[in-house]
Design an enzyme around this catalytic site. Structure first.
Site, short mmCIF file in Angstrom:
data_model
loop_
_atom_site.label_atom_id
_atom_site.label_comp_id
_atom_site.label_asym_id
_atom_site.label_seq_id
_atom_site.Cartn_x
_atom_site.Cartn_y
_atom_site.Cartn_z
CE LYS A 127 -21.27 91.51 46.05
NZ LYS A 127 -21.54 92.90 46.46
NE ARG A 168 -27.92 97.23 41.66
CZ ARG A 168 -26.98 96.28 41.73
NH1 ARG A 168 -25.82 96.55 42.28
NH2 ARG A 168 -27.19 95.08 41.27
#
Length: 507
Positions: free
Chosen positions: A211, A231
């Site tokens: 991550k 995003r």
């Protein structure tokens, strides 16, 4: 439509816990909207105005607040037009014009509307109308299936335009909305797990991936044309030319990729998150080079992959971009997953993502097919002030102003407290009631909507880290802060220091 009608609806929605009541109130509002107002209204209802941030801070907002209008007269279209003007302002004279626009806007607003506008401009609006609730409301108002509305919103990346289509178009037109290269879709989201072992129990065999502490990007390529979206689906192609060149080198004609981009040091370790994000600002200098890493592919050369399992999508990704695939392995073994997690942390990354190998790409959805696991950091901080809540929290002190101890006076008075962030997350009803009573007992002064208190109350805060920020004197801000509980066993002198928090910044 008058803005007052929308604001009253958001207050009603925020004040009830009943999902059915929320959906009903929003559906009734949507039915009354003029079609031209629908996209703007949806943006405001979800606390995501279509203009995004418009460059207004709390000082500018406070300076603009004057005597409110006695009666409602401001329309939804008036507010939307003002946000358009604020977004467009730049260059010499823009500060004065921004101030004048704000004064004109707030002067036309009632007290209730002023509070709403302030929340919109400062990014602190809490309407209680989460996208899932509003999606249900659109479906009810338009007499369409929830699944049809949800799918169209995910694949168009825009609930506002989906609402307009659902309310004014045909069912066939709504069903025809599909994946299209060049039009961003809402990204799939991850849940949170306590450990890799617990996450594997949920996912089964999974792709266990690093991550990264970077910026989520969605990259669309059609021939030589490459477009990059954040995003939040904002286009940033012109800010990331190095990413464009990397994707142009892949052996494909059409492709949609999901991934992250981040700055790396000479040793390959990730640089501070703020260095990555500096490339996304309006005045970004290109001194920091960003590196793209991809973990999913949604489309390739006429073939949609949304409904194919992750295991197949990974094969496609590894075939076209092996050097830019996020590190990871497919495993069902907790020991292997644990090793990958330790390797990721040792390399300076946030943790790991575990993704079920059989999962489909659920655009815009958060579920148990993707689970993030990363260490939780907790610190003892001091409450400096608390803001009055809105909606369901009206009448209760809610949003906490948090300070860290500064024993040497590096950022203020020796032994004082330096503000490092705010949060209302994690507060239970019991804690809200307790702090509302407690903080009024130790109040030292009040400003508009805020009670300042004696710095004596210690609260345990969980964070994901810190980031550089010019907003606060210590030049850092907490990331994803949430309340764990009050530490009545500790004195303010035992609080964690600003120096401890600043040490979390990567060198």
């Amino acid at each position: 439509m008058l803005l007052d009608e929308l604001v009253r609806t958001t207050d009603a929605v925020a004040s009830t816990r009943s999902r059915l009541a929320k959906v009903d109130a929003l559906a009734q509002l949507l039915k009354r909207l003029d079609p031209a107002d629908i996209p703007a209204a949806v943006g405001l209802l979800t606390a995501k105005p279509r203009q995004g941030r418009v460059g207004v801070g709390w000082r500018g907002m406070s300076a603009a607040m004057g005597e409110p209008a006695a009666d409602p007269g401001l329309t939804l279209a008036d507010l939307d037009a003002a946000l358009d003007r604020l977004q467009a302002l730049a260059g010499a004279g823009s500060a004065a014009e921004r101030a004048a626009t704000l004064r004109g806007l707030t002067a036309a607003a009632t007290e209730r509307e002023q509070a709403f506008i302030g929340g919109v401009l400062l990014g602190e609006l809490r309407t209680g109308a989460l996208e899932g609730v509003l999606t249900d409301a659109v479906a009810r108002a338009a007499e369409r299936s929830v699944e049809a509305v949800r799918r169209a919103a995910m694949l168009s990346g825009d609930l506002g335009s989906t609402a307009l289509l659902a309310l004014t178009g045909t069912a066939a037109e709504l069903d025809a909305v599909g994946l299209k290269v060049g039009r961003p879709v809402q990204p799939m989201l991850a849940g949170t797990g306590a450990s890799v072992t617990a996450a594997l129990e949920t996912t089964g065999e999974a792709s266990v991936e690093y991550k990264l502490d970077g910026a989520r990007i969605q990259v669309h390529r059609s021939g030589g044309d490459v477009r990059i979206f954040t995003r939040t689906l904002a286009e940033v192609t012109h800010r990331l030319p190095e990413v464009v060149e990397v994707v142009r080198g892949f052996p494909v004609h059409d492709v949609i990729l999901d991934g992250e981009t981040l700055a790396l040091g000479e040793d390959g370790a990730p640089r501070p998150f703020q260095e990555t994000m500096s490339r996304f600002g309006a005045d970004a200098a290109r001194t920091t080079v960003l590196h793209p890493w991809f973990f999913d592919v949604l489309h390739i050369d006429g073939r949609d992959l949304l409904d194919e399992p992750l295991s197949e999508r990974i094969k496609v990704l590894e075939a076209i971009a092996p050097a830019h695939r996020i590190p990871g392995e497919i495993t069902a073994d907790p020991e292997v997953a644990g090793r990958i997690s330790r390797d990721a942390l040792a390399a300076g990354h946030e943790g790991v993502m575990l993704k079920s190998v059989g999962s489909l790409y659920a655009a815009g959805r958060r579920g148990s097919n993707w689970i993030k696991v990363k260490p939780v950091l907790t610190y003892d901080l001091v409450v400096l002030a608390c803001e009055w809540g809105s909606g369901r929290r009206t009448g209760m002190l809610s949003n906490l102003h948090l300070g860290a101890l500064d024993p040497a006076g590096e950022y203020g008075e020796p032994g004082g407290y330096v503000m490092v962030g705010k949060t209302f997350k994690g507060l239970t009803d019991a804690l809200l009631q307790w702090q509302t009573k407690r903080f009024q007992e130790i109040e030292v002064r009040r400003t508009a909507g805020t009670v300042w208190v004696e710095p004596v109350t210690v609260v345990e805060i969980a964070i994901d880290g810190v980031q550089q920020s010019p907003r606060y004197p210590g030049r850092i801000a907490l990331r994803f802060a949430r309340v764990k509980g009050y530490r009545e066993d500790k004195t303010a002198a035992e609080a964690d220091t600003i120096q401890t928090l600043r040490a979390l910044l990567r060198p």
